[in-house]
Write a protein that holds these residues in place. Sequence first.
Motif, mmCIF file in Angstrom:
data_model
loop_
_atom_site.group_PDB
_atom_site.id
_atom_site.type_symbol
_atom_site.label_atom_id
_atom_site.label_comp_id
_atom_site.label_asym_id
_atom_site.label_seq_id
_atom_site.Cartn_x
_atom_site.Cartn_y
_atom_site.Cartn_z
ATOM 1 N N LEU A 325 6.482 -3.793 -10.939
ATOM 2 C CA LEU A 325 5.278 -3.207 -10.344
ATOM 3 C C LEU A 325 4.575 -4.215 -9.438
ATOM 4 N N ALA A 326 4.550 -5.481 -9.861
ATOM 5 C CA ALA A 326 3.936 -6.518 -9.028
ATOM 6 C C ALA A 326 4.701 -6.682 -7.721
ATOM 7 N N SER A 327 6.023 -6.595 -7.797
ATOM 8 C CA SER A 327 6.842 -6.690 -6.583
ATOM 9 C C SER A 327 6.557 -5.524 -5.647
ATOM 10 N N LEU A 328 6.405 -4.334 -6.237
ATOM 11 C CA LEU A 328 6.110 -3.149 -5.427
ATOM 12 C C LEU A 328 4.745 -3.282 -4.747
ATOM 13 N N ILE A 329 3.753 -3.747 -5.491
ATOM 14 C CA ILE A 329 2.410 -3.929 -4.931
ATOM 15 C C ILE A 329 2.423 -5.000 -3.836
ATOM 16 N N ALA A 330 3.109 -6.111 -4.118
ATOM 17 C CA ALA A 330 3.198 -7.188 -3.120
ATOM 18 C C ALA A 330 3.885 -6.695 -1.857
ATOM 19 N N ASN A 331 4.905 -5.854 -2.046
ATOM 20 C CA ASN A 331 5.624 -5.302 -0.902
ATOM 21 C C ASN A 331 4.699 -4.489 -0.001
ATOM 22 N N GLU A 332 3.763 -3.752 -0.632
ATOM 23 C CA GLU A 332 2.841 -2.926 0.144
ATOM 24 C C GLU A 332 1.702 -3.756 0.741
ATOM 25 N N VAL A 333 1.133 -4.658 -0.055
ATOM 26 C CA VAL A 333 0.007 -5.465 0.416
ATOM 27 C C VAL A 333 0.420 -6.388 1.560
ATOM 28 N N LEU A 334 1.580 -7.006 1.415
ATOM 29 C CA LEU A 334 2.048 -7.963 2.421
ATOM 30 C C LEU A 334 2.886 -7.304 3.505
#
Length: 433
Positions: A325-334
């Motif tokens: 989930l953190a990877s998914l969020i980072a993918n969207e934020v960055l």
Amino acid sequence: MKGSLSVPQGAALSIGAVLGTGVITLPSLGVQVAGPASLIAWIALVILSIPLAATFATMGARRPDGRGVSAYVDDAFGSRAAGAVGWCFYFAVPVGAPPASLMAGAYVAEAVGGGRTTAVATGVCLIGGVGLLNAAGLRLSGRVQLALTAVLAGVMSVAVLVAAPHASTALLTPFAPHGIGAIGAAAALLVWGFAGWEAIAPLAGDYRNPSRDLPRATAIAIVVVGVLYLALAAATVLVLGPGAAHTDAPLSALLVAGLGGPARIVTAVIAVMLTFGAMNAYFAGGSRLGAALAADGALPAAFAKGSQAGGIPRRSLALLTGLALASLIANEVLSFDLTQLMLLATGCFTAVYVLGTAAAVRLLPRGGAAWWTALIAFVSVCALLVMNGPHVLWALGAAGASLVYRAIRRETPVTTTLQATDQSCAEEASPAG
């Protein structure tokens, strides 16, 4: 199933291990990276599959061992290298889950609208749903997993057949709009769709006659996988043309070209089911692997709970789910490109192949046909690792971190507890490939 696996059954399991979620988006990503020249990358990877799969089949037939790759790496290079293989697999899961879930999300968005918001929401639901399913101790059976793969193969075949009348060779030009060098970059990305050949070795002991049946089943799997992948990649280029680079749902686009708009709903449902099943396999195997690593001191001891037979490794599972989930969020934020996380995951898969084929080169009788085949496979996967570029640092970092952690903890080797876990990982998983 020990001693009862037939050639057709073994071939079906091997095909199921390689065909995965990547195929629902990879053809368009290949066009995006290299244009029509991506077909060369597809052909090269199918050819590479021959010595790679043959090497794992040879190792399995010579020494049937449920640990598969980790057993050969342990024999050739020791427990530290085997532990590095475990870390590469474990930390490939959280960076591979977001791309896999977003691929399915793209099909949902294509069918119902909502664009990126729908795709991301689908991704969150898939990751969270798989985590909760495994935390409850539930799992999809091997038969269901195999059925989902059969459905995917069927959809691929139908998509190619119905879209074929719309093909045009004029769409092959310009052939390499991004230069010849882009073919290597495409190949590094497309490894996602070929991960799974390592699953051949752990199945060896289940064949009625491993030395005879395993090579036959492997040969069938190579032919089927090669034909399906090349047919789909060619149809994507010849039917969708440059437009393939602008769609995240090439299977849907091909079916719509041949059958019309309603095909979008069907492919969206299939994409979600397939992705859920494949992610479930990876989370189930990965969480057990993490617990086993922790039980042997290769990860913090707090994650070892549930590592015993019949246990549910909820803490290891929570770590995987949280990181995904953190990877998914980072993918969207960055605002990462989808290919970035895929390349991190394929780097890990390729690193496992490098260690596995290197072990085969060291263990097989030098100078024989099997040894030369393993050497060709080793050189080829080393080249793929280089083509992965800076993304290989994730795999190298995972392997290096495993060595540093073991040195700090000064614990016992990790390979003993990994036996059952590595077998389940190899047999169940391949959302990439």
